[in-house]
Motif scaffolding. Structure first.
Motif, short mmCIF file in Angstrom:
data_model
loop_
_atom_site.label_atom_id
_atom_site.label_comp_id
_atom_site.label_asym_id
_atom_site.label_seq_id
_atom_site.Cartn_x
_atom_site.Cartn_y
_atom_site.Cartn_z
N ASN A 73 0.84 -1.21 0.00
CA ASN A 73 0.00 0.00 0.00
C ASN A 73 0.87 1.25 0.00
OD1 ASN A 73 -2.30 -1.57 0.07
ND2 ASN A 73 -2.61 -1.33 2.27
N PHE A 74 1.95 1.20 0.77
CA PHE A 74 2.87 2.32 0.86
C PHE A 74 3.54 2.59 -0.49
CE2 PHE A 74 7.16 3.98 1.76
CZ PHE A 74 6.80 5.17 2.36
N ILE A 75 3.99 1.52 -1.14
CA ILE A 75 4.63 1.65 -2.46
C ILE A 75 3.64 2.25 -3.46
CG2 ILE A 75 5.60 0.35 -4.40
CD1 ILE A 75 6.74 -1.61 -2.28
N LYS A 81 1.49 9.54 -5.56
CA LYS A 81 1.99 10.88 -5.22
C LYS A 81 3.22 11.28 -6.04
CE LYS A 81 -0.90 11.55 -1.79
NZ LYS A 81 -1.92 12.57 -1.85
N ASN A 82 3.56 10.46 -7.05
CA ASN A 82 4.76 10.72 -7.88
C ASN A 82 6.02 10.83 -7.02
OD1 ASN A 82 3.35 10.78 -10.39
ND2 ASN A 82 2.62 12.83 -9.85
N ARG A 83 6.14 9.93 -6.05
CA ARG A 83 7.28 9.94 -5.14
C ARG A 83 8.06 8.62 -5.18
NH1 ARG A 83 7.08 15.17 -4.29
NH2 ARG A 83 5.89 15.92 -2.52
N PHE A 84 7.77 7.77 -6.15
CA PHE A 84 8.44 6.47 -6.20
C PHE A 84 9.96 6.62 -6.30
CE2 PHE A 84 10.12 2.61 -8.06
CZ PHE A 84 9.54 1.64 -7.26
N TYR A 86 11.82 8.31 -4.70
CA TYR A 86 12.39 8.49 -3.36
C TYR A 86 12.41 7.18 -2.56
CZ TYR A 86 11.94 13.52 -4.00
OH TYR A 86 12.06 14.81 -4.46
N LEU A 87 11.92 6.09 -3.14
CA LEU A 87 11.76 4.86 -2.38
C LEU A 87 13.07 4.37 -1.76
CD1 LEU A 87 9.96 2.66 -1.32
CD2 LEU A 87 10.20 1.45 -3.49
N GLU A 88 14.16 4.38 -2.49
CA GLU A 88 15.43 3.92 -1.92
C GLU A 88 15.83 4.77 -0.72
OE1 GLU A 88 18.36 1.91 -4.99
OE2 GLU A 88 17.62 3.82 -5.78
N GLU A 89 15.70 6.09 -0.85
CA GLU A 89 16.03 7.01 0.25
C GLU A 89 15.12 6.77 1.45
OE1 GLU A 89 16.21 11.30 -0.24
OE2 GLU A 89 17.22 11.02 -2.16
N ILE A 90 13.84 6.54 1.16
CA ILE A 90 12.86 6.30 2.23
C ILE A 90 13.21 5.01 2.96
CG2 ILE A 90 10.44 5.76 2.73
CD1 ILE A 90 9.75 7.64 0.30
N CYS A 91 13.58 3.98 2.22
CA CYS A 91 13.99 2.72 2.83
C CYS A 91 15.19 2.94 3.75
CB CYS A 91 14.33 1.68 1.77
SG CYS A 91 12.92 1.00 0.89
N GLU A 92 16.19 3.68 3.27
CA GLU A 92 17.38 3.96 4.07
C GLU A 92 17.01 4.73 5.34
OE1 GLU A 92 20.54 2.91 3.92
OE2 GLU A 92 19.96 1.73 2.17
N GLU A 93 16.17 5.74 5.17
CA GLU A 93 15.73 6.54 6.33
C GLU A 93 15.03 5.65 7.36
OE1 GLU A 93 15.50 9.82 8.64
OE2 GLU A 93 16.43 9.83 6.66
#
Length: 178
Positions: A73-75, A81-84, A86-93
């Motif tokens: 759901n998050f993905i 939101k056209n933010r995919f 950022y997924l790698e950065e979000i995972c790291e965070e």
């Protein structure tokens, strides 16, 4: 350092994981997701193509990732939101914050060759005993090391590589010659 966007989404996901009392499980799933993304850079390029519909992008992601529930759901939310991107950065965070909350020490092990799973387990066991805490090993391969390994724990570095020994010998020779 991550962007404001990755920090905000990472923090939101931390809250959801804590609310579900599943911080460790979310962390493991996001580590796996990050590793799969790292090995599949083409997917990131496909997700950036503007003429592929969000519906089609979500379908592609459902086929690539077997995640269910909140993570999928998050993905999909990131796609909406056209933010995919950022997924790698979000995972790291998320992983960094989860490690803090779970009191897990991150250790970077750099070697000249890829370490086998058995070797990593032995290194992890030894370091956990020495540090008295759980650790999360991040591996890096650097062929210039020739042999041996370098272990970085916070600001401490244990360097047992052939490269560092050769550099030390070179430094001693230079001092003697001068």
């Amino acid at each position: 350092m991550g962007s404001i966007i990755s920090k905000n989404y990472g923090e939101a996901l931390i809250s959801i994981a804590e609310e579900a009392d599943s911080l460790k499980e979310y962390k493991e799933e996001l580590q796996s997701l990050r590793d799969r993304l790292d090995k599949n850079q083409e997917l990131l390029k496909v997700m950036d193509i503007p003429w592929i519909s969000k519906k089609d992008k979500k379908e592609i992601l459902r086929k690539v990732f077997s995640s269910d529930g909140y993570i999928m759901n998050f993905i999909e939310l990131l796609v909406d939101k056209n933010r995919f991107s950022y997924l790698e950065e979000i995972c790291e965070e998320f992983i960094d914050r989860a490690n803090e909350k779970l009191n897990i020490q991150v250790v970077e092990v750099t070697s000249a060759v890829e370490l086998e799973r058995k070797e990593l387990k032995e290194i992890k066991k030894l370091l956990e005993k020495k540090l008295g805490t759980d650790i999360d090993i991040r591996t890096v391969v650097d062929r210039s090391y020739i042999a041996g390994m370098r272990v970085k724990i916070k600001d401490k570095v244990l360097d047992n590589t052939v490269l560092s020994k050769l550099e030390a010998i070179k430094e001693r020779i230079t001092k003697v010659v001068i």
